[in-house]
Design a protein around this motif. Structure first.
Motif, PDB file in Angstrom:
ATOM      1  N   ARG A 181      21.839  -5.879  27.423  1.00 44.57           N
ATOM      2  CA  ARG A 181      22.309  -5.798  26.054  1.00 44.57           C
ATOM      3  C   ARG A 181      21.704  -4.560  25.388  1.00 44.57           C
ATOM      4  O   ARG A 181      20.510  -4.291  25.529  1.00 44.57           O
ATOM      5  N   ARG A 231      12.762 -17.894  21.252  1.00 49.21           N
ATOM      6  CA  ARG A 231      12.543 -17.301  19.939  1.00 49.21           C
ATOM      7  C   ARG A 231      11.062 -17.324  19.555  1.00 49.21           C
ATOM      8  O   ARG A 231      10.518 -16.315  19.093  1.00 49.21           O
ATOM      9  N   TRP A 253      15.709  -5.056  10.905  1.00 51.03           N
ATOM     10  CA  TRP A 253      16.993  -5.137  11.612  1.00 51.03           C
ATOM     11  C   TRP A 253      16.774  -5.146  13.118  1.00 51.03           C
ATOM     12  O   TRP A 253      17.411  -5.905  13.848  1.00 51.03           O
ATOM     13  N   HIS A 256      15.691  -8.574  14.129  1.00 54.88           N
ATOM     14  CA  HIS A 256      16.833  -9.493  14.121  1.00 54.88           C
ATOM     15  C   HIS A 256      17.696  -9.295  15.364  1.00 54.88           C
ATOM     16  O   HIS A 256      18.089 -10.273  16.016  1.00 54.88           O
ATOM     17  N   MET A 257      17.968  -8.036  15.715  1.00 56.06           N
ATOM     18  CA  MET A 257      18.819  -7.770  16.872  1.00 56.06           C
ATOM     19  C   MET A 257      18.110  -8.134  18.176  1.00 56.06           C
ATOM     20  O   MET A 257      18.748  -8.575  19.134  1.00 56.06           O
ATOM     21  N   LEU A 259      16.031 -10.651  18.624  1.00 61.59           N
ATOM     22  CA  LEU A 259      16.175 -12.103  18.750  1.00 61.59           C
ATOM     23  C   LEU A 259      17.605 -12.481  19.140  1.00 61.59           C
ATOM     24  O   LEU A 259      17.818 -13.341  19.995  1.00 61.59           O
ATOM     25  N   ARG A 260      18.568 -11.822  18.541  1.00 62.57           N
ATOM     26  CA  ARG A 260      19.969 -12.141  18.828  1.00 62.57           C
ATOM     27  C   ARG A 260      20.337 -11.766  20.267  1.00 62.57           C
ATOM     28  O   ARG A 260      20.941 -12.567  20.987  1.00 62.57           O
ATOM     29  N   LEU A 261      19.978 -10.550  20.699  1.00 65.04           N
ATOM     30  CA  LEU A 261      20.337 -10.104  22.044  1.00 65.04           C
ATOM     31  C   LEU A 261      19.590 -10.895  23.112  1.00 65.04           C
ATOM     32  O   LEU A 261      20.126 -11.151  24.189  1.00 65.04           O
ATOM     33  N   GLU A 263      18.761 -14.033  22.932  1.00 64.54           N
ATOM     34  CA  GLU A 263      19.462 -15.305  23.074  1.00 64.54           C
ATOM     35  C   GLU A 263      20.769 -15.125  23.834  1.00 64.54           C
ATOM     36  O   GLU A 263      21.145 -15.981  24.647  1.00 64.54           O
ATOM     37  N   GLU A 264      21.473 -14.021  23.624  1.00 61.75           N
ATOM     38  CA  GLU A 264      22.698 -13.754  24.381  1.00 61.75           C
ATOM     39  C   GLU A 264      22.387 -13.641  25.877  1.00 61.75           C
ATOM     40  O   GLU A 264      23.130 -14.158  26.722  1.00 61.75           O
TER      41      GLU A 264
END
Length: 275
Positions: A181, A231, A253, A256-257, A259-261, A263-264
């Protein structure tokens, strides 16, 4: 750009021919950054391309990447079918967002030694358990994992006169299932977060965070963690001050990204059926 303070270029062909290092020296391989801006403190370049190191060497246990291997050479490597993590090579090479001219000149070692947070060769080799071999200025040799080689934004473990010789990647790491990612603040911008996850045959999950942080951060889980466990691990291991801050993305930012990536990646690898 002309480096008009440079008065000498040394071209050693063996380690024994390396000149004594001085504060006004710089190593020269690809030179894509070296010649991109004034270097008024330099008077001598030491060109290491005459060492003629094989760019890529494969044996039963490892892939060895010479520090002078270009991005184009690495990307063109024909990988065995069992190296199911090999798509990471192309993905990380393309994270440069550079022209073919840069690909043919810039080196893997140069990317590591620049030690920029967004260095995609740092991400690739750290995620694949890469180990650097360093030629020490005193004539000795040292090995250090890529994840520990980079210590901060444009900082690493190299002392003055030390030279990165090669990066060795275990074949076992190339045989792991992987997930990639990457995100930038703009469509063709520098990486603001680049994460790579891999799943071992024993079910272990390795996650490498780069670009969003000033240095690589590696996580290892005995199995695929639950979302809250992943997380919490990231929040615990990456304090706010470790997130990079520049025009390519603010720390909040990037966090945030990350943590999001992450999880993906976790969800993607969890959905992969066991072989």
């Amino acid at each position: 750009m002309d480096l008009n303070t440079v008065t000498d270029v040394a071209r050693p062909r063996t380690r024994e021919q390396l000149p004594v290092w001085t504060a006004s020296d710089a190593w020269l391989a690809g030179g894509t950054w070296l010649f991109s801006e004034p270097q008024v403190h330099l008077t001598r370049l030491i060109d290491i391309t005459d060492f003629k190191w094989p760019a890529l060497t494969i044996n039963e246990t490892s892939l060895t990447i010479a520090a002078t291997c270009t991005i184009a050479e690495l990307n063109a490597l024909p990988c065995p079918s069992e190296w199911i993590a090999s798509p990471l090579i192309d993905q990380c090479c393309r994270a440069f967002l550079a022209s073919f001219k840069i690909w043919k000149t810039a080196t893997v070692g140069g990317n590591l030694c620049m030690s920029l947070p967004a260095g995609p060769m740092i991400a690739l080799t750290a995620a694949l358990d890469g180990v650097c071999t360093l030629w020490k200025a005193d004539g000795g040799e040292q090995t250090v994992g890529v994840a520990d080689f980079v210590t901060g934004n444009q900082r690493n473990v190299l002392a003055p006169g030390d030279l990165l010789r090669q990066i060795e990647i275990p074949v076992a790491a190339l045989a792991r299932r992987s997930a990639f990612r990457q995100i930038s603040l703009t469509p063709v911008g520098r990486s603001a977060a680049l994460l790579i996850g891999s799943l071992g045959a024993d079910g272990t999950l390795a996650l490498t965070v780069t670009a969003s942080t000033v240095r690589p951060v590696r996580f290892c889980f005995a199995g695929i963690p639950q979302p809250v466990e992943l997380r919490d691990a990231i929040l615990h291991r990456i304090p706010d001050e470790l997130y990079h801050d520049d025009v390519h993305g603010k720390p909040a930012w990037r966090k945030h990204m990350t943590l999001r990536l992450a999880e993906e990646i976790r969800a993607e690898l969890q959905s992969v059926p066991r072989r």
